[in-house]
Design a protein around this motif. Structure first.
Motif, PDB file in Angstrom:
ATOM      1  N   SER A  63      19.637  77.590   9.504  1.00 35.11           N
ATOM      2  CA  SER A  63      21.017  77.514   9.994  1.00 35.11           C
ATOM      3  C   SER A  63      22.005  77.635   8.833  1.00 35.11           C
ATOM      4  O   SER A  63      21.628  77.959   7.714  1.00 35.11           O
ATOM      5  CB  SER A  63      21.235  76.183  10.726  1.00 35.11           C
ATOM      6  OG  SER A  63      21.224  75.107   9.804  1.00 35.11           O
ATOM      7  N   ASP A  64      23.237  77.326   9.113  1.00 31.69           N
ATOM      8  CA  ASP A  64      24.266  77.366   8.075  1.00 31.69           C
ATOM      9  C   ASP A  64      24.473  75.998   7.423  1.00 31.69           C
ATOM     10  O   ASP A  64      25.476  75.781   6.721  1.00 31.69           O
ATOM     11  CB  ASP A  64      25.601  77.834   8.675  1.00 31.69           C
ATOM     12  CG  ASP A  64      25.538  79.266   9.181  1.00 31.69           C
ATOM     13  OD1 ASP A  64      24.757  80.046   8.598  1.00 31.69           O
ATOM     14  OD2 ASP A  64      26.246  79.591  10.157  1.00 31.69           O
ATOM     15  N   ALA A  65      23.556  75.085   7.645  1.00 32.98           N
ATOM     16  CA  ALA A  65      23.689  73.742   7.079  1.00 32.98           C
ATOM     17  C   ALA A  65      23.716  73.811   5.552  1.00 32.98           C
ATOM     18  O   ALA A  65      22.965  74.566   4.934  1.00 32.98           O
ATOM     19  CB  ALA A  65      22.528  72.858   7.533  1.00 32.98           C
ATOM     20  N   ASP A  66      24.606  72.993   4.947  1.00 36.63           N
ATOM     21  CA  ASP A  66      24.687  73.007   3.488  1.00 36.63           C
ATOM     22  C   ASP A  66      23.568  72.150   2.887  1.00 36.63           C
ATOM     23  O   ASP A  66      22.885  71.401   3.575  1.00 36.63           O
ATOM     24  CB  ASP A  66      26.056  72.507   3.015  1.00 36.63           C
ATOM     25  CG  ASP A  66      26.383  71.120   3.536  1.00 36.63           C
ATOM     26  OD1 ASP A  66      25.582  70.185   3.317  1.00 36.63           O
ATOM     27  OD2 ASP A  66      27.428  70.970   4.202  1.00 36.63           O
ATOM     28  N   ARG A  67      23.408  72.289   1.578  1.00 36.06           N
ATOM     29  CA  ARG A  67      22.321  71.605   0.872  1.00 36.06           C
ATOM     30  C   ARG A  67      22.406  70.096   1.028  1.00 36.06           C
ATOM     31  O   ARG A  67      21.391  69.415   1.224  1.00 36.06           O
ATOM     32  CB  ARG A  67      22.357  71.980  -0.609  1.00 36.06           C
ATOM     33  CG  ARG A  67      21.262  71.312  -1.442  1.00 36.06           C
ATOM     34  CD  ARG A  67      21.372  71.714  -2.914  1.00 36.06           C
ATOM     35  NE  ARG A  67      20.317  71.109  -3.705  1.00 36.06           N
ATOM     36  CZ  ARG A  67      20.349  69.867  -4.179  1.00 36.06           C
ATOM     37  NH1 ARG A  67      21.405  69.099  -3.915  1.00 36.06           N
ATOM     38  NH2 ARG A  67      19.350  69.405  -4.902  1.00 36.06           N
ATOM     39  N   THR A  69      23.565  68.299   3.419  1.00 39.30           N
ATOM     40  CA  THR A  69      23.143  67.870   4.750  1.00 39.30           C
ATOM     41  C   THR A  69      21.620  67.821   4.847  1.00 39.30           C
ATOM     42  O   THR A  69      21.035  66.878   5.384  1.00 39.30           O
ATOM     43  CB  THR A  69      23.695  68.831   5.816  1.00 39.30           C
ATOM     44  OG1 THR A  69      25.123  68.801   5.785  1.00 39.30           O
ATOM     45  CG2 THR A  69      23.203  68.433   7.202  1.00 39.30           C
TER      46      THR A  69
END
Length: 244
Positions: A63-67, A69
Motif C-alpha cells: 500500500s501507500d503506508a509510510d515507513r 506506520t
C-alpha cells in the motif's frame, strides 16, 4: 504444586524442554515412568498471531503506508508476541519449580531470531526465522528470574530417537514417532513428548542415541549402559550425587 499421589512432592534434577510450533514448550523429566506425564504449552495462538502479522505487513508494504506506520505496527505486535512468550515461559517455570533444584535441558539451537526476515521473506521458516529462537531466549530470561538453571545438549535426532531404547524410529505422521525395535516397550509416542524426555536423558550420564534405524542393521540395539554420556554446556552431565 506437582505431586505424586496425594502428598508426595516429586524431585527430579533434569527436565527436558522441547520447543516447537504446535507445542511451544513440552517438558518432561528424565525418569518419570510414562512419557504421558509430560507437560505441554500449545503454540497454536502464537503461530496464528505470526501468520496474521505477516499478512498485515504484506498488505502495508503493498500500500501507500509510510515507513513509520509499518515500523509501529511491527513493534506493537512484537511486544505482544514477546509478552505471550514470556507468559508461556513463566507457566513452564512454575511447573518446573515443583521439583527440587531442576535443570531445564533444551536442544543446542544456533538460530538467531529475525522477525523481519519472517515477515518479508516468503521462503523463511516461521520457527527457525524467529519463533523457536525467541522462545529459547525468553525461556532463559524467565528461568533466570526463577533461579532455574538452563543447560543445552546436542539436538541431532532428538525428535527421532526413541526415549525407551535409543534407536532411531520412524515418523509415519508428523506428530508421532514409532519405535521399530521389537524388544522395546515403546510403540507409538507423541514426538514432542518423546523429544522432551530424550533431551532430559541426554543430560544424564550414560545415555546417548545410537543414530541408526533398526531397519538398517540386524545387530541388537545398544543398551543405555553401553552409551557414552553426552556433554551439556557448562561441562559434562551431572548426576544427583555430584551435587554438594
Amino acid at each position: 504444586m506437582l505431586v505424586a499421589g496425594e502428598d508426595a512432592i516429586l524431585f527430579e534434577p533434569s527436565i527436558g524442554v522441547d520447543l516447537g510450533e504446535y507445542n511451544l514448550y513440552t517438558a518432561c523429566p528424565a525418569t518419570i515412568p510414562d512419557w504421558k506425564g509430560a507437560y505441554r504449552i500449545p503454540g497454536n495462538d502464537l503461530c496464528t498471531h505470526l501468520d496474521d502479522l505477516r499478512e498485515q505487513v504484506a498488505t502495508l508494504l503493498a500500500s501507500d503506508a509510510d515507513r513509520d506506520t509499518i515500523v509501529a505496527c511491527v513493534k506493537q505486535h512484537r511486544t505482544d508476541l514477546l509478552e505471550t512468550l514470556a507468559d508461556a515461559a513463566r507457566e513452564l517455570c512454575e511447573y518446573a519449580s515443583a521439583y527440587d533444584r531442576p535443570v531445564l535441558v533444551t536442544e543446542d539451537s544456533h538460530y538467531e531470531p529475525d522477525l523481519w526476515a519472517w515477515l518479508t521473506d516468503p521462503d523463511a521458516h516461521r520457527g527457525t526465522a524467529w519463533l523457536l529462537a525467541m522462545a529459547h531466549l525468553r525461556l532463559r530470561t524467565v528461568a533466570a528470574e526463577y533461579a532455574l538453571e538452563v543447560a543445552t545438549v546436542p539436538e541431532t535426532h532428538s525428535s527421532q530417537e526413541c526415549h525407551g531404547c535409543g534407536v532411531i524410529g520412524d515418523r509415519p505422521r508428523g506428530k508421532t514417532l514409532r519405535c521399530c525395535n521389537p524388544d522395546c516397550h515403546v510403540d507409538v509416542v507423541h514426538a514432542d513428548y518423546n523429544a522432551a524426555k530424550v533431551l532430559a536423558q541426554r543430560y544424564t550420564p550414560g545415555q546417548r542415541c545410537v543414530y541408526r534405524s533398526c531397519s538398517r542393521s540386524r545387530s541388537p540395539p545398544v543398551t543405555t549402559a553401553e552409551r557414552p554420556a553426552l556433554v551439556a554446556d557448562g561441562g559434562p552431565p551431572r548426576s544427583p550425587s555430584d551435587d554438594p
